[in-house]
Design an enzyme around this catalytic site. Sequence first.
Site, mmCIF file in Angstrom:
data_model
loop_
_atom_site.group_PDB
_atom_site.id
_atom_site.type_symbol
_atom_site.label_atom_id
_atom_site.label_comp_id
_atom_site.label_asym_id
_atom_site.label_seq_id
_atom_site.Cartn_x
_atom_site.Cartn_y
_atom_site.Cartn_z
ATOM 1 N N SER A 6 0.813 -1.238 0.150
ATOM 2 C CA SER A 6 -0.063 -0.013 0.044
ATOM 3 C C SER A 6 0.701 1.215 -0.135
ATOM 4 O O SER A 6 1.482 1.658 1.000
ATOM 5 C CB SER A 6 -1.076 0.279 1.102
ATOM 6 O OG SER A 6 -1.610 1.277 1.524
ATOM 7 N N HIS A 31 -1.141 -1.299 -4.181
ATOM 8 C CA HIS A 31 -2.554 -1.087 -3.513
ATOM 9 C C HIS A 31 -2.715 0.519 -3.333
ATOM 10 O O HIS A 31 -1.634 1.107 -2.642
ATOM 11 C CB HIS A 31 -2.680 -1.919 -2.155
ATOM 12 C CG HIS A 31 -3.858 -1.673 -1.416
ATOM 13 N ND1 HIS A 31 -5.032 -2.427 -1.795
ATOM 14 C CD2 HIS A 31 -4.275 -0.864 -0.380
ATOM 15 C CE1 HIS A 31 -5.960 -2.240 -0.837
ATOM 16 N NE2 HIS A 31 -5.444 -1.195 -0.168
ATOM 17 N N ASP A 33 -4.817 3.565 -1.790
ATOM 18 C CA ASP A 33 -5.793 3.712 -0.883
ATOM 19 C C ASP A 33 -6.380 5.049 -1.151
ATOM 20 O O ASP A 33 -5.858 6.231 -0.674
ATOM 21 C CB ASP A 33 -5.216 3.606 0.854
ATOM 22 C CG ASP A 33 -5.108 2.163 1.021
ATOM 23 O OD1 ASP A 33 -3.985 1.813 1.717
ATOM 24 O OD2 ASP A 33 -6.195 1.526 0.798
ATOM 25 N N MET A 35 -9.223 7.758 -0.099
ATOM 26 C CA MET A 35 -9.965 8.214 1.231
ATOM 27 C C MET A 35 -10.593 9.857 0.918
ATOM 28 O O MET A 35 -9.823 10.375 0.248
ATOM 29 C CB MET A 35 -9.107 8.105 2.408
ATOM 30 C CG MET A 35 -8.403 6.966 2.710
ATOM 31 S SD MET A 35 -7.618 6.878 4.052
ATOM 32 C CE MET A 35 -6.885 5.287 4.104
ATOM 33 N N HIS A 64 -8.295 0.853 -4.109
ATOM 34 C CA HIS A 64 -9.267 0.740 -2.774
ATOM 35 C C HIS A 64 -9.926 1.908 -2.539
ATOM 36 O O HIS A 64 -9.517 2.771 -1.701
ATOM 37 C CB HIS A 64 -8.267 0.089 -1.552
ATOM 38 C CG HIS A 64 -9.189 0.019 -0.304
ATOM 39 N ND1 HIS A 64 -8.655 -0.046 0.884
ATOM 40 C CD2 HIS A 64 -10.430 -0.141 -0.071
ATOM 41 C CE1 HIS A 64 -9.482 -0.375 1.759
ATOM 42 N NE2 HIS A 64 -10.716 -0.211 1.124
ATOM 43 N N MET A 66 -12.299 4.125 -0.395
ATOM 44 C CA MET A 66 -12.764 4.354 1.062
ATOM 45 C C MET A 66 -13.519 5.743 0.825
ATOM 46 O O MET A 66 -13.217 6.617 1.457
ATOM 47 C CB MET A 66 -11.821 4.312 1.998
ATOM 48 C CG MET A 66 -11.235 2.894 2.270
ATOM 49 S SD MET A 66 -9.655 2.786 3.098
ATOM 50 C CE MET A 66 -8.583 3.221 1.599
ATOM 51 N N MET A 135 -11.356 -6.241 5.552
ATOM 52 C CA MET A 135 -10.425 -5.263 6.396
ATOM 53 C C MET A 135 -9.925 -6.001 7.907
ATOM 54 O O MET A 135 -11.103 -6.136 8.407
ATOM 55 C CB MET A 135 -11.394 -3.923 6.602
ATOM 56 C CG MET A 135 -11.527 -3.195 5.427
ATOM 57 S SD MET A 135 -10.090 -2.608 4.449
ATOM 58 C CE MET A 135 -9.046 -1.600 5.602
ATOM 59 N N GLY A 140 -8.910 3.851 7.328
ATOM 60 C CA GLY A 140 -8.679 5.158 7.531
ATOM 61 C C GLY A 140 -7.230 5.576 7.511
ATOM 62 O O GLY A 140 -6.961 6.685 7.084
ATOM 63 N N GLY A 142 -2.983 4.130 7.952
ATOM 64 C CA GLY A 142 -1.895 2.958 7.690
ATOM 65 C C GLY A 142 -1.283 2.801 9.107
ATOM 66 O O GLY A 142 -1.752 3.626 9.825
ATOM 67 N N GLY A 143 -0.399 1.723 9.434
ATOM 68 C CA GLY A 143 0.096 1.579 10.578
ATOM 69 C C GLY A 143 -0.771 1.185 11.898
ATOM 70 O O GLY A 143 -0.247 1.491 13.029
ATOM 71 N N ASP A 175 -6.360 -6.634 4.494
ATOM 72 C CA ASP A 175 -5.958 -5.233 4.316
ATOM 73 C C ASP A 175 -5.980 -4.666 5.835
ATOM 74 O O ASP A 175 -7.088 -4.202 6.354
ATOM 75 C CB ASP A 175 -6.774 -4.511 3.300
ATOM 76 C CG ASP A 175 -6.013 -3.091 3.277
ATOM 77 O OD1 ASP A 175 -6.632 -2.215 2.479
ATOM 78 O OD2 ASP A 175 -5.119 -2.886 3.666
ATOM 79 N N GLY A 177 -2.715 -3.963 8.996
ATOM 80 C CA GLY A 177 -1.913 -4.631 10.162
ATOM 81 C C GLY A 177 -1.158 -5.916 9.879
ATOM 82 O O GLY A 177 -0.964 -6.648 10.603
ATOM 83 N N GLY A 197 1.319 -1.956 4.262
ATOM 84 C CA GLY A 197 1.795 -0.655 4.083
ATOM 85 C C GLY A 197 3.054 -0.234 4.913
ATOM 86 O O GLY A 197 4.151 -0.313 4.529
#
Length: 219
Positions: A6, A31, A33, A35, A64, A66, A135, A140, A142-143, A175, A177, A197
């Site tokens: 990601s 990937h 993301d 948002m 993706h 969102m 998910m 919302g 990463g990390g 997707d 963690g 990511g």
Amino acid sequence: MKLAPSILSADFTHLAKALEQCDEGGAHYIHVDVMDNQFVPNLTMGPPVVKSLRRITDKFLDVHMMVIDPEKLVEPFARAGADGITFHVEATDNPQNVINLIKDTGKDVGISLKPNTSIADIEPYLDQVDLVLVMSVEPGFGGQGYIAEATKRIADIKQLLIEQRLQDKVKIEVDGGIKLHNAKEVLDAGADILVAGSEIFKADDPVHVMKSFYTLVDE
Ligand code: DX5
Ligand code: ZN
């Protein structure tokens, strides 16, 4: 197993370098993301970024979304060069319409569900999509940490696909963690594609981390 790094966790001032690392690391997907600060409390990137990425990579651009009103963004992302477009079942009152719109563009169709969304909400559409994006974090950011309950949800969705004889047609992408230490658990539960990511792009050596994901499977 296929890896989908990601780029949300990459250095946005050096996205071309991140893609070179993905090439070196053997990643299959990129990937992206998206948002909109409506569906999730964050704002990231849109079709112009996909258009730029398309110019410098042949890899599968895995978008993706969102976003609310995903219907409105299907065509722009398809035109920008997305290869797969994934929407959230929670983001529309007419998932069938979004699926039809994505199919009309000729792109791969992905449907995604948040950690607390019932699997029953996506079940009616399984035979019409190419990918289910499970998910394992609240979308919302990463990390975040992997939500342990996701493992059983992956297995349950895999079981549904097997019962409907869809397991070869419909891929499960997970997707949020995903780390080297939990990837095996996620794969054993039935995942086909892993999104990662921060594990990759926050590492000192992203290429080594990507290669390590692939050696996991050979063990
Ligand atoms: C979260 C995104 C994920 C996230 C993955 O809303 O959909 O793709 O960027 O990042 P990590 O692997 O750090 O959880
Ligand atoms: Zn994502």
